[in-house]
Design a protein around this motif. Structure first.
Motif, short mmCIF file in Angstrom:
data_model
loop_
_atom_site.label_atom_id
_atom_site.label_comp_id
_atom_site.label_asym_id
_atom_site.label_seq_id
_atom_site.Cartn_x
_atom_site.Cartn_y
_atom_site.Cartn_z
N UNK A 1 0.76 -1.24 -0.05
CA UNK A 1 0.05 -0.08 -0.06
C UNK A 1 0.88 1.35 -0.06
N UNK A 2 1.96 1.36 0.43
CA UNK A 2 2.97 2.42 0.62
C UNK A 2 4.47 2.45 -0.09
N UNK A 3 4.91 1.17 -0.14
CA UNK A 3 6.18 1.15 -0.71
C UNK A 3 6.32 0.72 -2.10
N UNK A 4 7.33 0.77 -2.72
CA UNK A 4 7.54 -0.01 -4.03
C UNK A 4 8.00 -1.27 -3.76
N UNK A 5 7.07 -2.11 -3.49
CA UNK A 5 6.93 -3.49 -3.38
C UNK A 5 5.94 -4.18 -3.86
N UNK A 6 6.06 -5.38 -4.50
CA UNK A 6 5.05 -6.10 -5.06
C UNK A 6 5.12 -7.52 -4.57
N UNK A 7 4.25 -8.26 -4.42
CA UNK A 7 3.98 -9.57 -3.92
C UNK A 7 3.32 -10.49 -4.95
N UNK A 8 3.80 -11.67 -5.34
CA UNK A 8 3.11 -12.57 -6.10
C UNK A 8 3.11 -14.02 -5.67
N UNK A 9 1.72 -14.67 -5.84
CA UNK A 9 1.68 -15.73 -5.32
C UNK A 9 1.37 -16.86 -6.66
N UNK A 10 1.83 -18.04 -6.55
CA UNK A 10 1.82 -18.93 -7.50
C UNK A 10 1.38 -20.47 -7.20
N UNK A 11 1.15 -21.00 -8.18
CA UNK A 11 0.81 -22.59 -7.96
C UNK A 11 1.89 -23.46 -7.51
N UNK A 12 3.32 -22.85 -7.68
CA UNK A 12 4.29 -23.52 -7.20
C UNK A 12 4.53 -23.53 -5.53
N UNK A 13 3.41 -23.03 -5.17
CA UNK A 13 3.24 -22.90 -3.57
C UNK A 13 4.37 -21.86 -3.00
N UNK A 14 4.66 -20.88 -3.63
CA UNK A 14 5.55 -19.89 -2.99
C UNK A 14 5.09 -18.58 -3.16
N UNK A 15 5.35 -17.48 -2.38
CA UNK A 15 5.00 -16.04 -2.33
C UNK A 15 6.34 -15.42 -2.48
N UNK A 16 6.58 -14.53 -3.64
CA UNK A 16 7.80 -13.87 -3.79
C UNK A 16 7.50 -12.22 -3.80
N UNK A 17 8.51 -11.66 -3.25
CA UNK A 17 8.33 -10.21 -3.01
C UNK A 17 9.55 -9.48 -3.85
N UNK A 18 9.03 -8.63 -4.73
CA UNK A 18 9.72 -7.93 -5.71
C UNK A 18 9.96 -6.53 -5.62
N UNK A 19 11.31 -5.79 -5.53
CA UNK A 19 11.63 -4.37 -5.11
C UNK A 19 11.40 -3.86 -6.58
#
Length: 675
Positions: free
Chosen positions: A199-217
């Protein structure tokens, strides 16, 4: 009067029958957490107020199942995309259709409203992303880059970027003003189902069927951290409003994560199955899930959940409002979004692009919009939410009281029990509301549901039986007078096939035991696998499938494939050659579960092995004798021949309606390279 102490962390709020047929999509209003929109195979979009029994409004106009819905931030507009590729926008305050947008060639998989401008983004199974100008019905720009269905779209909080997630395992970031891709984020090894901006920072989260969540700068365009070990495919994530943590809706649980470093703050057990969407209201997290025609809502008390590295807040002593951030010892590590004070500038028009030309309203569009309606089903709730009195501008329905938790013992007091048992008022405001307390409820005919039928409510805290009869578990019997079956007749019909079913299940159990023994001990041909520290799971899978095929029981093949499909590493070319003929049988089965399993296995084979097969067949002949290469080439030729045989069947079924039609169209696109 003392406030009672809430002792539950999570509970089920209610369950409703949302549509006359299967629910295919749903979404919560993120501003209030109180408004729910559902799309169904009955081609309708229905609106609900969380924890209220009756439908507020029913939106019609689509002619194929509604596969994606989205509310704008003020919760005054709703957009819905259908299986045919059409998009409709309704004005909820005016209770009318606003726009019909045509242009996609396949299912609409994802939608999102721009946070400030009057634009909608749509992602489709045709792999395209389109940005639409709502005011003029025009496609502003088309973004190309994904190779498979686009499953999720999200605008950045400042309205300058668009993030997309797709089945091709990638996340892409698009610059709206420049009309081009800024960056691609690879790393996931399975379809990416959801993306969410911080909601505030330059950060993106993604969720996948590979059962992982990744955070991107989003400044350095690189991965910040990766959370592994999710219990299943990640389909719904949500940042806390102050950005202190990320919530992940897992199978029957809520998980709370931090990302620098990656860690799990808390795990809350919630019996919601596969949760489809999350929202936050009054320090409570609302989760919604759907199964067939039913939609269930759940509540998690966030005051009892650990959201940072510190101890969780005390729900009795701490009554701070949600807007006040929790103590966070670390300052933001990234740039903060700059939100405009007015609506953002319109995205740059691109010359020599037919997609960017605005379409002038045609008579066909006008006719289509005349046939689309917004039917108010519950005037009281509609006026309360969309047309408040003495208010110049409407605000979302943000009630001060949180949803109450049920008593620990699960029993209702006398007043609540009386209210739960009372029939709901009729939903159509065009007719006077009868006094249903003195009128008997007419019998419900399951085979011909009325389009404006009152949805059945199953109170979450209800402890007594809900009045089901044996006849409720039987198909509707076509009798001229629609007479109800008495329980004795219904039980007699059920018993007729009981002995036969017992024989079938006994045989199936015996065959499964045989296959299980093969998986445990070794090869079907009598060769045992040598004992070693790391047994070959792929060999066990191969021999077990060989055993299931030899038994000639398709139900056993289905059971085994449902296990093998969960682990892609078990699949080899040998297994493909054995399974593909069985898949052809499954796709032609009259049983829905068989077709679904066949589609899942075929999709896995296409994604994992089709590039290898086509590359091997296109490669020039090798010089000299390479036995292993020749064997691999032979298997590829065999798989190619089997896939060509299946492709005709897939193409013929791609015109079906419903979820199977959507799946077959996706498979048809994946098999395009065979030609």
């Amino acid at each position: 009067m003392a406030t009672p102490v809430v002792t539950k962390t999570a509970w089920k709020l209610q369950e409703i029958v949302a549509h006359a047929s299967n629910v295919s999509s749903l979404v919560l209003g993120k501003a209030s957490g109180r408004l729910l929109a559902t799309g169904g195979d009955d081609c309708r979009v229905n609106l609900w107020s969380i924890n209220k029994p009756n439908c507020i409004m029913s939106l019609t106009g689509h002619t194929s199942p509604v596969e994606s819905v989205r509310l704008n931030t003020p919760e005054e507009l709703i957009v819905a995309g259908s299986q045919s590729g059409s998009i409709r926008v309704w004005d909820l305050e005016a209770a009318k259709i606003l726009r019909t947008l045509m242009g996609h060639k396949a299912n609409i998989c994802s939608l999102d409203f721009h946070p400030y401008g009057e634009f909608v983004a749509s992602g489709s199974q045709d792999t395209n992303i389109k940005l639409w100008d709502i005011r003029r019905k025009g496609c502003v720009f088309r973004y190309r880059g994904h190779s498979q269905a686009v499953r999720c779209l999200r605008f950045s909080p400042d309205g300058k970027w668009l993030a997309s997630a797709a089945d091709d395992h990638t996340v892409k970031l698009w610059d709206l003003t420049a009309g081009k891709m800024m960056s691609e984020f690879p790393g996931h090894t399975g379809p990416v189902n959801v993306v969410e901006f911080h909601p505030n920072e330059y950060l993106l989260a993604s969720g996948s069927s590979d059962r992982t969540i990744r955070f991107w700068d989003l400044e350095k365009f690189q991965v910040v951290s990766c959370i592994e070990g999710e219990p299943g495919p990640v389909r719904s994530v949500l940042f806390n409003p102050d950005g202190c943590c990320l919530y992940s809706g897992c199978q029957d649980s809520l998980r709370v994560y931090g990302w620098e470093p990656e860690r799990c703050f808390d795990v809350v057990l919630v019996n919601w199955g596969k949760v489809a969407d999350l929202a936050i209201c009054n320090d409570q997290l609302i989760g919604v899930a759907f199964s067939q025609s039913n939609v269930s809502s759940y509540v998690v008390d966030l005051t009892r959940v650990t959201r940072t590295g510190t101890v969780a807040r005390d729900p009795v002593q701490d009554h701070r409002p949600l807007a006040q951030p929790l103590p966070n010892p670390s300052a933001p590590l990234r740039r903060i979004y700059e939100r405009p004070s007015t609506t953002c500038s319109k995205p740059q028009r691109v010359k020599q692009n037919s997609e960017s030309e605005r379409r002038s309203p045609s008579s066909e569009d006008d006719r289509d919009e005349r046939e689309s309606r917004a039917e108010i089903q519950n005037a009281e709730d509609y006026n309360e939410i969309f047309q408040p009195k003495n208010s110049i501008s409407r605000t979302p329905p943000r009630r001060s009281e949180p949803f109450p938790a049920p008593p620990e013992d699960g029993e209702l007091d006398a007043a609540t029990a009386k209210e739960a048992a009372k029939p709901s008022p009729a939903m159509d405001v065009q007719f006077p509301v009868p006094n249903l307390e003195v009128l008997p409820r007419p019998p419900v005919v399951a085979s011909t549901p009325a389009p404006k039928a009152e949805p059945a409510i199953i109170p979450a805290t209800r402890n007594e039986p809900i009045g089901l009869k044996a006849s409720d578990f039987l198909p509707a019997v076509k009798i001229p007078q629609q007479a109800e079956l008495v329980d004795e007749d219904a039980m007699s019909q059920i018993r007729k096939g009981h002995d036969t079913m017992c024989v079938v299940l006994t045989s199936r159990h015996k065959n499964l035991d045989t296959v299980r023994a093969v998986w445990t001990m070794g090869d079907i041909k009598g060769h045992t696998v040598p004992h070693c520290p790391t047994p070959d799971g792929a060999l066990f899978a191969q021999t077990s499938v060989d055993s299931a095929v030899a038994i000639n029981d398709l139900s056993v093949v289905v059971d085994l494939l449902n296990i093998v499909n969960q682990k892609a590493s078990l699949w080899k070319l040998d297994l493909c050659t054995t399974v593909l003929p069985q898949i052809e049988k499954l796709l032609q089965s009259k049983y829905e579960s068989y077709v679904q399993t066949g589609c899942t296995s075929l999709k896995l084979i296409l994604q994992r092995f089709l590039p290898l097969i086509t590359d091997m067949l296109a490669a020039p002949p090798s010089v000299g004798v390479d036995i292993s290469r020749e064997e691999r080439l032979h298997k590829c030729r065999l798989c190619y021949k089997q896939l060509k045989s299946i492709s005709g069947l897939v193409k013929s079924k791609s015109g079906l309606s419903g979820r199977h039609g959507s799946t077959f169209r996706e498979l048809h696109l994946l098999m395009a390279s065979l030609d």
